[in-house]
Motif scaffolding. Structure first.
Motif, mmCIF file in Angstrom:
data_model
loop_
_atom_site.group_PDB
_atom_site.id
_atom_site.type_symbol
_atom_site.label_atom_id
_atom_site.label_comp_id
_atom_site.label_asym_id
_atom_site.label_seq_id
_atom_site.Cartn_x
_atom_site.Cartn_y
_atom_site.Cartn_z
ATOM 1 N N SER A 147 1.132 -0.825 -0.188
ATOM 2 C CA SER A 147 -0.361 0.116 -0.462
ATOM 3 C C SER A 147 1.176 0.774 -0.122
ATOM 4 O O SER A 147 1.831 1.214 0.572
ATOM 5 C CB SER A 147 -0.836 -0.038 1.028
ATOM 6 O OG SER A 147 0.033 0.396 2.712
ATOM 7 N N ALA A 148 0.301 2.090 -0.794
ATOM 8 C CA ALA A 148 0.961 3.694 -0.442
ATOM 9 C C ALA A 148 1.978 4.498 1.171
ATOM 10 O O ALA A 148 2.475 4.484 1.071
ATOM 11 C CB ALA A 148 0.287 4.963 -1.371
ATOM 12 N N SER A 149 0.670 3.634 2.121
ATOM 13 C CA SER A 149 1.260 4.458 3.371
ATOM 14 C C SER A 149 2.304 3.588 3.965
ATOM 15 O O SER A 149 3.277 4.029 4.332
ATOM 16 C CB SER A 149 -0.071 3.829 4.277
ATOM 17 O OG SER A 149 -0.550 2.869 4.171
ATOM 18 N N ASP A 150 2.618 1.438 4.051
ATOM 19 C CA ASP A 150 3.318 1.388 3.674
ATOM 20 C C ASP A 150 5.203 1.635 2.703
ATOM 21 O O ASP A 150 5.603 2.462 3.724
ATOM 22 C CB ASP A 150 3.156 0.135 3.414
ATOM 23 C CG ASP A 150 2.493 -0.966 4.200
ATOM 24 O OD1 ASP A 150 1.903 -0.498 5.204
ATOM 25 O OD2 ASP A 150 1.275 -1.693 3.692
ATOM 26 N N ALA A 151 4.467 1.849 1.806
ATOM 27 C CA ALA A 151 5.776 2.796 1.104
ATOM 28 C C ALA A 151 6.113 3.672 1.554
ATOM 29 O O ALA A 151 7.486 3.847 2.133
ATOM 30 C CB ALA A 151 5.211 2.950 -0.434
ATOM 31 N N VAL A 152 5.495 4.808 2.339
ATOM 32 C CA VAL A 152 5.429 6.150 2.625
ATOM 33 C C VAL A 152 6.380 5.486 4.006
ATOM 34 O O VAL A 152 7.083 6.365 4.300
ATOM 35 C CB VAL A 152 4.638 7.028 2.923
ATOM 36 C CG1 VAL A 152 5.011 8.505 3.684
ATOM 37 C CG2 VAL A 152 4.423 7.499 1.543
ATOM 38 N N SER A 153 5.941 5.405 4.785
ATOM 39 C CA SER A 153 7.241 4.520 6.229
ATOM 40 C C SER A 153 8.106 4.279 6.138
ATOM 41 O O SER A 153 8.840 4.354 7.269
ATOM 42 C CB SER A 153 5.989 4.299 6.991
ATOM 43 O OG SER A 153 5.058 2.284 6.270
ATOM 44 N N ALA A 154 8.484 2.893 4.993
ATOM 45 C CA ALA A 154 9.550 2.581 4.427
ATOM 46 C C ALA A 154 10.374 3.637 4.086
ATOM 47 O O ALA A 154 11.636 3.121 4.481
ATOM 48 C CB ALA A 154 9.311 1.479 3.593
ATOM 49 N N ALA A 155 9.964 4.464 3.207
ATOM 50 C CA ALA A 155 11.101 4.992 3.063
ATOM 51 C C ALA A 155 11.286 6.642 3.961
ATOM 52 O O ALA A 155 12.601 6.866 3.776
ATOM 53 C CB ALA A 155 10.648 5.899 1.449
ATOM 54 N N THR A 156 10.719 6.991 5.176
ATOM 55 C CA THR A 156 10.824 7.382 6.566
ATOM 56 C C THR A 156 11.771 7.170 7.119
ATOM 57 O O THR A 156 12.437 7.696 7.168
ATOM 58 C CB THR A 156 9.480 7.551 7.441
ATOM 59 O OG1 THR A 156 8.801 9.019 6.226
ATOM 60 C CG2 THR A 156 9.850 8.777 7.575
ATOM 61 N N ALA A 157 11.640 5.294 7.276
ATOM 62 C CA ALA A 157 12.535 4.435 7.560
ATOM 63 C C ALA A 157 13.711 4.920 7.324
ATOM 64 O O ALA A 157 15.259 4.535 7.450
ATOM 65 C CB ALA A 157 11.677 3.288 8.007
ATOM 66 N N THR A 158 13.585 4.631 5.603
ATOM 67 C CA THR A 158 15.368 4.653 5.096
ATOM 68 C C THR A 158 16.086 5.734 5.749
ATOM 69 O O THR A 158 17.320 6.085 5.765
ATOM 70 C CB THR A 158 15.015 4.227 3.446
ATOM 71 O OG1 THR A 158 14.593 3.150 3.274
ATOM 72 C CG2 THR A 158 16.220 4.211 3.065
#
Length: 126
Positions: free
Chosen positions: A33-44
């Motif tokens: 999902s888009a929210s999972d992708a955003v949270s992964a990018a933020t963590a990176t």
């Protein structure tokens, strides 16, 4: 070099966002999902900020390499600027701003009598 990295990033982003055809292989890929992708990018991004704390020697070498590359780019730009300014043509043409001492000795009338003869004329129109 940085331009190529940005180009690769944006081209990759466009390719990822293009719509795909429905194929059996597409159904097997994981659905994110888009929210999972955003949270992964933020963590990176947050992890990249902590990289120098975990690997100080790598950051030190990277900083030295960046300084050396920046110095070489500065030297190259300076050399290019000197090449351009050293071989710059004069700002004036040969006839403007020239001393008349050289042109006084040269004849200004360089046409011969044969050059000045009229070879052909149309007859006047009635």
């Amino acid at each position: 070099m940085f331009f190529l990295l940005r180009l690769a990033f944006w081209l990759g982003l466009v390719l990822v966002l293009l719509p795909r055809d429905k194929t059996p292989e597409a159904d097997k890929t994981p659905q994110i999902s888009a929210s999972d992708a955003v949270s992964a990018a933020t963590a990176t991004i947050n992890d990249m900020g902590q990289f120098c704390k975990r690997q100080p020697s790598a950051c030190e070498v990277g900083g030295q390499a960046a300084t050396a590359i920046g110095q070489r780019a500065t030297d190259g730009a300076r050399k290019l600027y000197q090449m351009i300014t050293d071989k710059k043509p004069p700002d004036h043409t040969g006839s403007i701003g020239k001393d008349d001492t050289d042109s006084a000795s040269a004849s200004r009338d360089t046409l011969t009598a044969d050059d000045q003869t009229i070879e052909f004329r149309l007859p006047p129109m009635p």
